[in-house]
Design a protein around this motif. Structure first.
Motif, PDB file in Angstrom:
ATOM      1  N   ASN A 234       0.867  -1.193   0.000  1.00  0.00           N
ATOM      2  CA  ASN A 234       0.000   0.000   0.000  1.00  0.00           C
ATOM      3  C   ASN A 234       0.899   1.237   0.000  1.00  0.00           C
ATOM      4  O   ASN A 234       2.109   1.124  -0.239  1.00  0.00           O
ATOM      5  CB  ASN A 234      -0.953  -0.018   1.203  1.00  0.00           C
ATOM      6  CG  ASN A 234      -0.219   0.062   2.546  1.00  0.00           C
ATOM      7  OD1 ASN A 234       0.998  -0.075   2.612  1.00  0.00           O
ATOM      8  ND2 ASN A 234      -0.963   0.276   3.612  1.00  0.00           N
ATOM      9  N   LYS A 235       0.355   2.403   0.280  1.00  0.00           N
ATOM     10  CA  LYS A 235       1.168   3.626   0.268  1.00  0.00           C
ATOM     11  C   LYS A 235       2.333   3.534   1.263  1.00  0.00           C
ATOM     12  O   LYS A 235       3.466   3.897   0.944  1.00  0.00           O
ATOM     13  CB  LYS A 235       0.312   4.861   0.577  1.00  0.00           C
ATOM     14  CG  LYS A 235       1.141   6.158   0.563  1.00  0.00           C
ATOM     15  CD  LYS A 235       0.338   7.361   1.014  1.00  0.00           C
ATOM     16  CE  LYS A 235       1.222   8.611   1.067  1.00  0.00           C
ATOM     17  NZ  LYS A 235       2.311   8.501   2.069  1.00  0.00           N
ATOM     18  N   ASN A 238       4.982   1.387  -0.121  1.00  0.00           N
ATOM     19  CA  ASN A 238       5.694   2.096  -1.200  1.00  0.00           C
ATOM     20  C   ASN A 238       6.649   3.149  -0.638  1.00  0.00           C
ATOM     21  O   ASN A 238       7.738   3.361  -1.182  1.00  0.00           O
ATOM     22  CB  ASN A 238       4.688   2.760  -2.148  1.00  0.00           C
ATOM     23  CG  ASN A 238       3.888   1.738  -2.937  1.00  0.00           C
ATOM     24  OD1 ASN A 238       4.318   0.598  -3.109  1.00  0.00           O
ATOM     25  ND2 ASN A 238       2.711   2.124  -3.398  1.00  0.00           N
ATOM     26  N   ASP A 239       6.249   3.797   0.470  1.00  0.00           N
ATOM     27  CA  ASP A 239       7.136   4.769   1.129  1.00  0.00           C
ATOM     28  C   ASP A 239       8.391   4.082   1.664  1.00  0.00           C
ATOM     29  O   ASP A 239       9.496   4.628   1.584  1.00  0.00           O
ATOM     30  CB  ASP A 239       6.395   5.471   2.278  1.00  0.00           C
ATOM     31  CG  ASP A 239       5.308   6.424   1.780  1.00  0.00           C
ATOM     32  OD1 ASP A 239       5.321   6.760   0.579  1.00  0.00           O
ATOM     33  OD2 ASP A 239       4.454   6.820   2.608  1.00  0.00           O
ATOM     34  N   GLU A 272      -4.045   3.296   3.717  1.00  0.00           N
ATOM     35  CA  GLU A 272      -2.954   4.006   3.032  1.00  0.00           C
ATOM     36  C   GLU A 272      -1.698   4.066   3.906  1.00  0.00           C
ATOM     37  O   GLU A 272      -0.613   3.670   3.486  1.00  0.00           O
ATOM     38  CB  GLU A 272      -3.406   5.435   2.677  1.00  0.00           C
ATOM     39  CG  GLU A 272      -4.523   5.489   1.645  1.00  0.00           C
ATOM     40  CD  GLU A 272      -4.100   4.932   0.304  1.00  0.00           C
ATOM     41  OE1 GLU A 272      -3.032   5.345  -0.183  1.00  0.00           O
ATOM     42  OE2 GLU A 272      -4.811   4.068  -0.236  1.00  0.00           O
ATOM     43  N   GLU A 273      -1.875   4.579   5.141  1.00  0.00           N
ATOM     44  CA  GLU A 273      -0.721   4.821   6.015  1.00  0.00           C
ATOM     45  C   GLU A 273      -0.471   3.696   7.015  1.00  0.00           C
ATOM     46  O   GLU A 273       0.530   3.687   7.716  1.00  0.00           O
ATOM     47  CB  GLU A 273      -0.923   6.140   6.786  1.00  0.00           C
ATOM     48  CG  GLU A 273      -0.962   7.373   5.900  1.00  0.00           C
ATOM     49  CD  GLU A 273       0.362   7.642   5.188  1.00  0.00           C
ATOM     50  OE1 GLU A 273       1.402   7.102   5.628  1.00  0.00           O
ATOM     51  OE2 GLU A 273       0.352   8.384   4.191  1.00  0.00           O
TER      52      GLU A 273
END
Length: 314
Positions: A234-235, A238-239, A272-273
């Motif tokens: 997820n985000k 990816n981070d 997301e986070e």
């Protein structure tokens, strides 16, 4: 008699994993009432919250249930005292040295099981006096072994050297998977991801739906410098990947991870986070069902697979 059903006094050799943010008393009691062994996951609970879940579980089932304790837990002495005070009969320990608490728990008449990811640690757990070992392959969700040994190879290698009962974990969500693990030498199975996507799981509905939506290749193990963890991409994932491209220090990784990242994703539903911990087998999970129905389907699938296997011929 099966060694696991005998050890825990349960109907089926199926254990629901003690997962953070997913396995409160509702899930544990539902699995125990259906004939498996339910586990309360203490890893995401303050001591008094754990006490409350144990007390509620005792009211919700008259069947055996267990508590899982990751030994990295900061308040572990309080946790262990509560387990003894509340009369918990079975404890699964993980993420630490089994010698630390096994003797203490055994002296109190508690059955002790330790979770490992390698033959070496399985033998150390046996030497420490545990009653059974969970050998968890690299397919599993959440925090993983550094050896990257998959369940299909880990189980027979552990079985070859282990005397105490062996429970297989990692990548098992169906009766066919259960049969395969037992043919490879396991006495029973521990199932996490399939029960995380149950009605009684304490995880957020968003996370449950993310499990159902996941396909093969949607999970990945990362953050090996801290503690290897398998996540849905997820985000946040990816981070992490973008940070790795800059050759980060351990402190850089810790800063990005921050605090309560798993709670944000799995309990609060931030897709997301949040850190969305789940196993590779999520690709085979297509719906959210009551835990009792999940267990019944696993057993029916096991029996059907056993009949089909007996008909195989060359």
């Amino acid at each position: 008699m099966n060694r696991i059903t005998e050890l825990f006094n349960i109907q089926y050799p199926v254990i629901q994993a003690g997962m953070i943010w997913a396995s409160g008393y509702k899930l544990a009691s539902a699995v125990s009432n259906a004939g498996g062994l339910g586990i309360i996951g203490a890893g995401s609970m303050y001591p008094e919250v754990l006490r409350e879940h144990i007390q509620k579980c005792k009211k919700a089932t008259d069947k055996p249930f267990a508590v899982n304790v990751p030994m990295l837990y900061p308040d572990i002495e309080k946790i262990m005292d509560i387990i003894v005070e509340e009369g918990v009969k079975i404890v699964f320990t993980s993420a630490g040295n089994p010698k630390t608490w096994t003797a203490f728990l055994k002296e109190k008449g508690i059955t002790v099981v330790h979770v490992v990811s390698s033959v070496k640690f399985a033998l150390k757990a046996q030497e420490a006096g545990v009653d059974a070992v969970v050998a968890e392959g690299f397919e599993a969700g959440g925090h993983n072994g550094r050896e990257e040994t998959t369940t299909f190879t880990l189980i027979p290698m552990v079985k070859e050297q282990l005397q105490v009962p062996l429970i297989a974990a990692g990548g098992i969500a169906t009766g066919r998977g259960m049969l395969a693990a037992m043919i490879l030498g396991a006495d029973g199975v521990q199932i996490g991801s399939r029960f995380a996507a149950s009605v009684e799981s304490s995880s957020h509905e968003n996370f449950k739906r993310a499990i159902v939506a996941a396909k093969d290749g949607d999970t990945h193990v990362t953050l090996k410098e801290l503690a290897p963890v398998r996540l849905i991409k997820n985000k946040f994932f990816n981070d992490v990947t973008a940070l790795y491209a800059k050759s980060p220090t351990v402190d850089d990784l810790k800063a990005l991870l921050g605090r309560a990242r798993a709670k944000k994703g799995m309990f609060e539903g931030d897709l997301e986070e949040g850190e969305l911990e789940i196993g590779q087998i999520a690709g085979l999970i297509h719906d959210i069902k009551p835990a009792a129905q999940i267990l019944q389907e696993i057993i029916a699938d096991f029996e059907q697979a056993k009949r089909e296997a007996s008909a195989l011929a060359f």
